[in-house]
Design an enzyme around this catalytic site. Structure first.
Site, PDB file in Angstrom:
ATOM      1  N   ASP A   1       0.815  -1.218   0.000  1.00 43.93           N
ATOM      2  CA  ASP A   1       0.000   0.000   0.000  1.00 43.93           C
ATOM      3  C   ASP A   1       0.847   1.266   0.000  1.00 43.93           C
ATOM      4  O   ASP A   1       1.958   1.276   0.539  1.00 43.93           O
ATOM      5  CB  ASP A   1      -0.889   0.049   1.248  1.00 43.93           C
ATOM      6  N   ASP A   2       0.294   2.316  -0.570  1.00 50.52           N
ATOM      7  CA  ASP A   2       0.743   3.711  -0.410  1.00 50.52           C
ATOM      8  C   ASP A   2       1.769   4.201  -1.425  1.00 50.52           C
ATOM      9  O   ASP A   2       2.064   5.385  -1.459  1.00 50.52           O
ATOM     10  CB  ASP A   2       1.300   3.997   0.997  1.00 50.52           C
TER      11      ASP A   2
ATOM     12  N   HIS B   1      -6.118   3.224  -4.250  1.00 46.74           N
ATOM     13  CA  HIS B   1      -5.976   3.477  -2.802  1.00 46.74           C
ATOM     14  C   HIS B   1      -6.304   4.938  -2.492  1.00 46.74           C
ATOM     15  O   HIS B   1      -5.759   5.509  -1.560  1.00 46.74           O
ATOM     16  CB  HIS B   1      -4.546   3.122  -2.374  1.00 46.74           C
TER      17      HIS B   1
ATOM     18  N   HIS C   1       3.690  -2.240   3.172  1.00 40.77           N
ATOM     19  CA  HIS C   1       3.601  -0.863   2.680  1.00 40.77           C
ATOM     20  C   HIS C   1       4.903  -0.485   1.977  1.00 40.77           C
ATOM     21  O   HIS C   1       5.983  -0.648   2.552  1.00 40.77           O
ATOM     22  CB  HIS C   1       3.365   0.114   3.827  1.00 40.77           C
TER      23      HIS C   1
END
Length: 208
Positions: A33-34, A84, A178
């Site tokens: 993620d991110d 996201h 992440h």
């Protein structure tokens, strides 16, 4: 106490989300993620390539816009791409209209930069209200996770975290990492030995 495995009862009670895939298949779904974030996402790419493994990257639209070449490299390597939001918004602190617009903005930049219309979405912080879920489910599969590395926690003990996620990995697990700056140091210590563990146990990895 930090939970690395989402309790089974929570997965059954909180409906509308994908927590894991088929428990009969010896496959694990790695997710990041991110990103994309230079110096972190490219490290992840090298590790995945070394083990010939695939993952899914839930990208923040603003980062795709800033680092489009890196985002395109991830896509061209055959990894999955997920939405996201554009600004990494917190649903509980955002109106539905603003949130949906931000998701649409992320989708647009992914389409423009990568030529992909993604069908998977992960809410930042894993939080959505029922009205958000109802609206987004019309267009996306809402993917959460059943196993989390906590790599973004600065006080994390990487050896303990690695032990826990190895212990709880099972068929169909969706594992959350992440590819962001806060996670870099822990990720560098956890990801390579975890990929080695997956390979040694005969797990396949696939995109969502």
């Amino acid at each position: 106490m930090r939970l690395y495995k989402v309790p089974g009862i929570a997965q059954k009670l909180i409906k509308g989300y994908t927590w894991h895939r088929d428990r009969k298949e010896k496959t694990v779904y790695l997710t990041f993620d991110d990103g994309p974030v230079p110096g972190v996402s490219d490290f992840v790419l090298r590790q995945l390539d070394d083990y010939r493994m695939k993952a899914s990257f839930f990208m923040v639209g603003d980062n795709v816009q800033k680092h489009s070449a890196l985002a395109l490299e991830i896509a061209q390597e055959g990894h999955g791409i997920g939405n996201h939001t554009f600004h990494h918004l917190k649903a509980p602190k955002t109106s539905l209209a603003v949130y949906l617009n931000d998701v649409a903005k992320c989708q647009k930049v992914i389409e423009e930069k990568l030529g992909i219309r993604t069908k998977i979405f992960r809410p930042p912080y894993g939080r959505l209200g029922n009205n958000f879920l109802s609206s987004l489910s019309q267009e996306y599969e809402i993917v959460l996770w059943d196993l989390i590395s906590w790599d973004f926690k600065q006080e994390l003990q990487p050896i303990k975290a690695l032990k826990k996620i190895k212990q709880h990995t099972e068929n169909g697990s969706i594992v959350l990492f992440h590819d962001q700056q806060k996670s870099k140091a822990n990720l560098q210590k956890i990801l390579p030995p975890y990929l080695d563990f997956l390979a040694s146990k005969g797990f396949k990895t696939e995109v969502l």
